[in-house]
Design an enzyme around this catalytic site. Structure first.
Site, mmCIF file in Angstrom:
data_model
loop_
_atom_site.group_PDB
_atom_site.id
_atom_site.type_symbol
_atom_site.label_atom_id
_atom_site.label_comp_id
_atom_site.label_asym_id
_atom_site.label_seq_id
_atom_site.Cartn_x
_atom_site.Cartn_y
_atom_site.Cartn_z
ATOM 1 N N GLU A 1 -8.647 -12.620 5.610
ATOM 2 C CA GLU A 1 -7.510 -13.241 4.938
ATOM 3 C C GLU A 1 -6.255 -12.757 5.633
ATOM 4 O OE1 GLU A 1 -7.341 -12.895 0.625
ATOM 5 O OE2 GLU A 1 -5.155 -12.589 0.707
ATOM 6 N N GLU B 1 3.772 -12.545 0.948
ATOM 7 C CA GLU B 1 3.576 -12.484 -0.497
ATOM 8 C C GLU B 1 4.801 -11.828 -1.114
ATOM 9 O OE1 GLU B 1 -0.747 -11.847 -2.033
ATOM 10 O OE2 GLU B 1 -0.498 -10.548 -0.283
#
Length: 282
Positions: A150, A155
């Site tokens: 990932e 974020e």
């Protein structure tokens, strides 16, 4: 540090003329292979974007509180030259009691890439309980997380406004074990201005940064796919989660919703494949 400096130099090539609203910054030796400038209005282009909803019932493994919808303009739409992803405080009839709706857009099944330079220009929500993300997962859905890797280009959790995070997860390095490779950096205007969130992905390293400032590097680690799975196609995801094990650590502020992530453009550049060698003339 040499590779980091080289990557920073690569992503900061002079702008070239282009018809897009924001000029393209082609990294040296790369060409544009995917772009959405979000012209027009209505639902996102179905030739480029699909919707992920399959994890709604389980909270996506993170105890998230939102119900992701598909083809619902209240949660994902194009307007005024931007993609709007909007999380809302509402209990939809199909949401099995969840009090929030949102959208999780993916290029899965439309476009996936191995290596390249990725730039997503976005403005983020900052309310407590919001968890916007710009990230990548394996195109092969049979590969279970985190074995296929990932890549979290960006974020942001609302209880830490103005701090963005870049992270990598693999079988050996992941948050479930507390071994993920990550860093946070201050972007004080992340929620009031647009910034270019960037990834340079090569066969030997990943570099992430903001506005051509490379900050985080993950070098290829020997020892198999558990340590370096980043040699297979991956697709892009754009979403706002609400609550969850990270985003909800300090609760959800009802006044923070509706909350928008606005995306001005998505661009992917790759190196052209090497031309086949031609036999010498006799």
């Amino acid at each position: 540090m040499f590779l980091l400096a080289a990557a920073a130099s690569l992503v900061a090539q002079p702008a070239t003329a282009a018809p897009a609203r924001d000029p393209h910054r082609n990294p040296a030796g790369m060409t544009l292979v995917f772009a959405d400038e979000f012209d027009g209005s209505g639902l996102p282009d179905p030739a480029k974007w699909d919707y992920a909803t399959e994890g709604n019932a389980t909270g996506w493994g993170n105890q998230e509180k939102q119900h992701y919808t598909a083809r619902r303009p209240e949660n994902a739409r194009v307007e005024n030259g931007r993609l709007i992803i909007e999380a809302r405080a509402e209990a939809l009839p199909e949401a099995a009691g969840k009090a929030y709706s949102s959208a999780r857009l993916v290029t899965r099944g439309r476009a996936a890439w191995t290596y390249g330079f990725y730039e997503i220009k976005a403005k983020l929500p900052c309310g407590r309980g919001t968890w916007p993300a710009i990230w990548m997962l394996p195109e092969d859905g049979s590969v279970k997380w985190p074995k296929g890797g990932e890549i979290d280009i960006m974020e942001h959790v609302g209880f830490e406004p103005g701090k963005v995070h870049h992270s990598v997860h693999t079988g050996a390095f992941n948050f479930a074990n507390g071994t993920q490779k990550t860093m946070g950096q201050a972007v004080p205007t992340a929620c009031t201005a647009f910034h270019r969130y960037q990834l340079l992905w090569t066969p030997d390293f990943l570099v992430m940064g903001v506005d051509d400032d490379a900050r985080f590097m993950f070098r290829k680690v020997t020892g198999g796919r558990d340590r370096w799975p980043f040699d297979k196609p991956m697709h892009l995801l754009l979403n706002i989660a609400v609550g969850g094990t990270w985003g909800g650590q300090q609760g959800i502020d009802p006044a923070s919703l509706p909350a928008r992530m606005e995306i001005d453009h998505v661009r992917v550049y790759q190196r052209a494949p090497a031309a086949a060698a031609r036999p010498a003339k006799e």
